[in-house]
Enzyme design. Structure first.
Site, mmCIF file in Angstrom:
data_model
loop_
_atom_site.group_PDB
_atom_site.id
_atom_site.type_symbol
_atom_site.label_atom_id
_atom_site.label_comp_id
_atom_site.label_asym_id
_atom_site.label_seq_id
_atom_site.Cartn_x
_atom_site.Cartn_y
_atom_site.Cartn_z
ATOM 1 N N LYS A 1 32.162 30.810 37.879
ATOM 2 C CA LYS A 1 32.047 30.005 37.547
ATOM 3 C C LYS A 1 31.663 29.493 36.550
ATOM 4 O O LYS A 1 32.651 28.414 35.658
ATOM 5 C CB LYS A 1 31.812 28.467 39.245
ATOM 6 C CG LYS A 1 32.356 29.818 40.288
ATOM 7 C CD LYS A 1 33.298 28.676 41.364
ATOM 8 C CE LYS A 1 33.492 29.280 43.019
ATOM 9 N NZ LYS A 1 32.911 28.726 43.944
ATOM 10 N N LYS B 1 39.007 37.940 43.606
ATOM 11 C CA LYS B 1 39.461 37.857 44.681
ATOM 12 C C LYS B 1 40.440 37.625 44.859
ATOM 13 O O LYS B 1 40.685 36.266 44.306
ATOM 14 C CB LYS B 1 37.571 37.300 44.904
ATOM 15 C CG LYS B 1 37.489 36.910 45.979
ATOM 16 C CD LYS B 1 36.140 36.457 46.215
ATOM 17 C CE LYS B 1 35.771 35.257 46.032
ATOM 18 N NZ LYS B 1 35.944 34.519 47.507
ATOM 19 N N LYS C 1 39.627 29.377 46.594
ATOM 20 C CA LYS C 1 40.905 28.314 47.289
ATOM 21 C C LYS C 1 40.356 27.971 45.799
ATOM 22 O O LYS C 1 41.591 27.797 45.361
ATOM 23 C CB LYS C 1 39.281 27.561 47.958
ATOM 24 C CG LYS C 1 39.380 27.652 49.122
ATOM 25 C CD LYS C 1 38.593 27.053 50.385
ATOM 26 C CE LYS C 1 37.599 27.562 50.332
ATOM 27 N NZ LYS C 1 36.459 27.706 49.585
#
Ligand code: AQP
Length: 321
Positions: A108, A191, A194
């Site tokens: 992230k 993966k 969202k």
């Protein structure tokens, strides 16, 4: 057990197959705490108004999927300040080096580098440890991406118990091996997430979008529906999805689509998805904001009484009470 889900985007098939369906099955027999991890979702950039709506929407989605507030405790993380208190105490015990080595942090940090992110994303696993330990969880149903965070939770629990006295149970992650990592439709090496909407399959998306997303899922230049995770990752991912939605075996699926090509198979995946979630998609339309808020209110009371008990012990053991 405790598990959580962030209102960081639309609930997708990976969330469902990795975690939500575990909750639906355990709520029948076990003592389950399910929280909307709204504080965790604030570790990446967000728009406050959109964020508020997302919390309600996630509540509706989970209720529509079968989460039953009579069988489990369903609450919002931010409504229980005990999480933040324990988070601080555990933070003082957490080695900084370990936090910087977490996969999610590294991923992230890189993804949001252009906007810059705060220390929240670094401290994410400590807050998750506080969530889990407050409810004396034996097990934590999660997808594979969260396993590392349960591992650090175990470490922190042992460290705390050793230093201050036995306050916490040592939790174990609980994975459904085959669907612990559902892959993205537009890039089967990543993966499904969202926050990567191009490749995810939101459960409550418009039908046209779902059809379009499945039909344009990245596959390979071949045409045979054969399970080979190394050479045919995209097709293998769709096969696992189809298997889970229909209850068929991989061998049955290979047999069913022998010689017909990817187009026919993708159409079958579309149909299995729409049929599996048909009732939930209908049910969600009739759930009001008021209903969700009421569920959160009731959940808050039940969750807080447990969280308070654990925190009280911690405050005594650490000399704060
Ligand atoms: N692709 C996935 N396959 C299987 N399980 C998955 N989970 C997430 N993605 C997959 C599991 O879903 C639960 C809830 O996830 P979360 O809200 O805690 O956030 P996350 O793990 O970071 O999931 P996302 O969808 O990728 O959200 P963003 O994009 O906001 O980071 C967890 O148990 C998770 O393991």
């Amino acid at each position: 057990m405790l598990t959580g889900i962030q209102p960081s985007g639309d609930l997708h098939l990976g969330n469902y197959l990795g975690m939500v369906r575990q909750v639906l099955s355990f709520q029948e027999t076990d003592d389950v705490y399910l929280m909307i991890a709204d504080l965790h979702a604030q570790t990446v950039p967000y728009n406050p108004l959109e964020f508020k709506n997302r919390i309600l929407d996630l509540g509706k989605s989970l209720l529509a999927l079968g989460v039953d507030p009579k069988k489990l405790v369903f609450f919002r993380q931010s409504e229980i300040p005990e999480h933040l208190y324990l988070y601080w105490i555990l933070g003082t015990l957490t080695p900084l080096g370990e936090l910087t080595r977490m996969h999610q942090y590294k991923e992230k940090k890189e993804r949001y580098e252009h906007v810059g992110i705060g220390a929240g994303i670094l401290m994410y696993p400590v807050l998750m440890a506080a969530d889990i330990l407050l409810y004396q969880s034996d097990v934590v149903p999660v997808g594979e991406d969260q396993v590392q965070h349960v591992e650090i939770t175990r470490e922190l629990a042992r460290k705390y118990n050793g230093a201050f006295g036995e306050a916490f149970k040592i939790p174990q992650e609980l994975l459904i091996k085959e669907t612990a990592r559902v892959m993205s439709l537009d890039n089967p090496e990543k993966k499904m997430s969202k926050s990567l909407p191009e490749g995810n399959l939101p459960l409550f998306e418009q039908e046209q979008e779902i059809v379009q997303k499945i039909k344009s899922a990245v596959t390979d230049s071949g045409s045979e529906v054969i399970f080979n995770e190394r050479e045919k990752q995209g097709i293998a991912n769709l096969m696992v999805i189809y298997k889970e939605l229909t209850g068929k075996t991989i061998t049955d699926i290979e047999q069913e689509f022998k010689g017909v090509g990817y187009g026919v198979f993708k159409q079958a995946v579309v149909e299995s998805f729409l049929s599996f979630f048909k009732d939930s998609r209908k049910k969600k339309e009739n759930i009001s904001d008021h209903q969700v808020l009421k569920v959160f209110e009731e959940g808050k009371e039940k969750a807080q009484s447990v969280a308070r008990e654990t925190l009280y012990i911690v405050l005594q053991q650490t000399g704060l009470k």
